[in-house]
Design a protein around this motif. Structure first.
Motif, PDB file in Angstrom:
ATOM      1  N   HIS A  87     -30.350  32.416  29.032  1.00 13.05           N
ATOM      2  CA  HIS A  87     -30.754  32.807  29.772  1.00 13.05           C
ATOM      3  C   HIS A  87     -29.684  32.326  30.660  1.00 13.05           C
ATOM      4  CE1 HIS A  87     -34.436  34.446  28.976  1.00 13.05           C
ATOM      5  NE2 HIS A  87     -35.243  33.373  28.843  1.00 13.05           N
ATOM      6  N   LYS A  88     -28.984  30.817  31.027  1.00 11.90           N
ATOM      7  CA  LYS A  88     -28.300  30.841  32.170  1.00 11.90           C
ATOM      8  C   LYS A  88     -27.179  32.138  31.649  1.00 11.90           C
ATOM      9  CE  LYS A  88     -25.388  27.484  34.578  1.00 11.90           C
ATOM     10  NZ  LYS A  88     -24.483  26.186  34.273  1.00 11.90           N
ATOM     11  N   VAL A  89     -26.490  32.363  30.420  1.00 10.33           N
ATOM     12  CA  VAL A  89     -25.524  32.984  30.217  1.00 10.33           C
ATOM     13  C   VAL A  89     -25.549  33.655  30.346  1.00 10.33           C
ATOM     14  CG1 VAL A  89     -24.216  33.702  27.871  1.00 10.33           C
ATOM     15  CG2 VAL A  89     -24.508  31.538  27.817  1.00 10.33           C
ATOM     16  N   ASN A  90     -27.032  34.797  30.760  1.00  9.28           N
ATOM     17  CA  ASN A  90     -26.810  36.668  31.026  1.00  9.28           C
ATOM     18  C   ASN A  90     -26.725  36.116  32.691  1.00  9.28           C
ATOM     19  OD1 ASN A  90     -27.242  37.119  28.619  1.00  9.28           O
ATOM     20  ND2 ASN A  90     -28.971  36.971  28.356  1.00  9.28           N
ATOM     21  N   GLY A  91     -26.737  34.819  33.128  1.00  7.39           N
ATOM     22  CA  GLY A  91     -26.621  35.393  34.366  1.00  7.39           C
ATOM     23  C   GLY A  91     -27.724  35.146  35.646  1.00  7.39           C
ATOM     24  N   LEU A  92     -28.492  34.326  34.639  1.00  9.04           N
ATOM     25  CA  LEU A  92     -29.541  33.736  35.530  1.00  9.04           C
ATOM     26  C   LEU A  92     -28.847  32.412  35.882  1.00  9.04           C
ATOM     27  CD1 LEU A  92     -33.155  35.196  33.228  1.00  9.04           C
ATOM     28  CD2 LEU A  92     -31.458  36.416  34.760  1.00  9.04           C
ATOM     29  N   ARG A  96     -34.965  31.019  38.443  1.00  7.54           N
ATOM     30  CA  ARG A  96     -35.535  32.851  37.651  1.00  7.54           C
ATOM     31  C   ARG A  96     -35.525  32.231  35.660  1.00  7.54           C
ATOM     32  NH1 ARG A  96     -37.606  36.596  36.554  1.00  7.54           N
ATOM     33  NH2 ARG A  96     -36.780  38.772  35.877  1.00  7.54           N
ATOM     34  N   ILE A  97     -34.768  31.495  35.267  1.00  6.20           N
ATOM     35  CA  ILE A  97     -35.307  30.616  34.530  1.00  6.20           C
ATOM     36  C   ILE A  97     -36.546  30.252  33.938  1.00  6.20           C
ATOM     37  CG2 ILE A  97     -34.609  29.211  32.897  1.00  6.20           C
ATOM     38  CD1 ILE A  97     -31.879  29.988  33.651  1.00  6.20           C
ATOM     39  N   GLY A 146     -13.393  32.899  28.567  1.00  2.85           N
ATOM     40  CA  GLY A 146     -13.679  32.500  30.086  1.00  2.85           C
ATOM     41  C   GLY A 146     -14.800  32.186  30.427  1.00  2.85           C
ATOM     42  N   ASN A 147     -16.045  31.533  29.696  1.00  2.93           N
ATOM     43  CA  ASN A 147     -16.944  30.993  29.686  1.00  2.93           C
ATOM     44  C   ASN A 147     -17.952  30.464  28.768  1.00  2.93           C
ATOM     45  OD1 ASN A 147     -20.230  30.538  29.673  1.00  2.93           O
ATOM     46  ND2 ASN A 147     -19.918  32.243  31.014  1.00  2.93           N
ATOM     47  N   GLN A 148     -17.608  28.832  28.784  1.00  5.61           N
ATOM     48  CA  GLN A 148     -17.567  27.692  27.609  1.00  5.61           C
ATOM     49  C   GLN A 148     -18.903  27.718  27.407  1.00  5.61           C
ATOM     50  OE1 GLN A 148     -14.592  25.363  25.658  1.00  5.61           O
ATOM     51  NE2 GLN A 148     -16.908  25.288  24.754  1.00  5.61           N
ATOM     52  N   LEU A 149     -19.871  27.783  27.826  1.00  8.59           N
ATOM     53  CA  LEU A 149     -21.806  27.853  27.955  1.00  8.59           C
ATOM     54  C   LEU A 149     -21.733  29.437  26.739  1.00  8.59           C
ATOM     55  CD1 LEU A 149     -24.391  26.618  27.412  1.00  8.59           C
ATOM     56  CD2 LEU A 149     -24.615  28.260  29.735  1.00  8.59           C
ATOM     57  N   ARG A 150     -21.381  30.437  27.173  1.00  3.92           N
ATOM     58  CA  ARG A 150     -21.046  31.333  26.145  1.00  3.92           C
ATOM     59  C   ARG A 150     -21.133  31.138  24.833  1.00  3.92           C
ATOM     60  NH1 ARG A 150     -22.045  37.171  27.222  1.00  3.92           N
ATOM     61  NH2 ARG A 150     -21.879  36.588  30.413  1.00  3.92           N
ATOM     62  N   TYR A 151     -19.291  31.358  24.879  1.00  7.69           N
ATOM     63  CA  TYR A 151     -18.355  31.137  23.552  1.00  7.69           C
ATOM     64  C   TYR A 151     -19.654  29.374  22.751  1.00  7.69           C
ATOM     65  CZ  TYR A 151     -14.328  29.727  20.496  1.00  7.69           C
ATOM     66  OH  TYR A 151     -13.718  29.969  19.916  1.00  7.69           O
TER      67      TYR A 151
END
Ligand SMILES: [Zn+2]
Length: 192
Positions: A87-92, A96-97, A146-151
């Motif tokens: 959820h954080k990767v998706n911008g929340l 909200r999470i 550019g996003n370590q969590l997403r990667y």
């Protein structure tokens, strides 16, 4: 603490003496069970496990055998924490999470804070090592943007996908991800 993908395999591993003491490499023997624990699965579901305890015949240290569907010292399953990170990767944000997942804001904020860059780098390397063994072509297709969590989550999820596909593992992806990260999807909690 030793983590294992399928706790039911432990009996056979112990009989074959393929599990070694993480401290000294000695042979492990069954040593009763640890305290039963109940943790929260997604939604309102719970999971109760009674982890086996092992004792090294050589150095006498005892170890708890924890399934990788669970995280040491966390009240929620690997899957629940993983979903929060996704959820954080998706911008929340944490509020909200927390609402979406039915967890307290302080709990969610604590998880997100323990996804430190240093820890994510380490987790990413664990996933990458496995993914390169399984599907090097898939690894080279994943770009860092550019996003370590997403990667990190992309690499770990890809490894789980290919493990299920190529090795026939039937465990849920988050259980496999728990295995790659040796039960540490997050950096260990700060004491206190
Ligand atoms: Zn030992």
């Amino acid at each position: 603490m030793i983590v294992i993908r399928r706790p039911q395999d432990a009996e056979a591993h112990l009989a074959d003496a393929v599990m070694c003491c993480p401290h000294c490499g000695g042979t492990l023997a069954k040593w009763g069970y640890a305290r039963e624990r109940t943790v929260r699965a997604p939604g309102a579901a719970t999971v109760t496990v009674r982890p086996r305890r092992l004792r090294c015949r050589n150095c006498t240290t005892t170890h708890i055998l924890l399934p990788t569907a669970l995280q040491p010292r966390r009240a929620d399953t690997t899957e629940v924490i993983g979903i929060a990170l996704a959820h954080k990767v998706n911008g929340l944000g944490f509020r909200r999470i927390a609402t979406l997942m039915g967890r307290s804001e302080s709990t969610v904020r604590r998880w997100l804070r323990r996804a430190t860059d240093t820890h994510l780098n380490w987790a990413c390397q664990q996933g990458a090592t496995r993914l390169i063994q399984l599907a090097p072509e898939a690894f080279t297709e994943i770009r860092y943007a550019g996003n370590q969590l997403r990667y990190t989550l992309t690499i770990l999820s890809a490894a789980a996908y290919w493990d299920r596909r190529r090795c026939g593992f039937e465990e849920p992806p988050w259980t496999l991800i728990g295995m790659y990260t040796r039960g540490r999807l997050l950096a260990p909690p700060r004491s206190g």
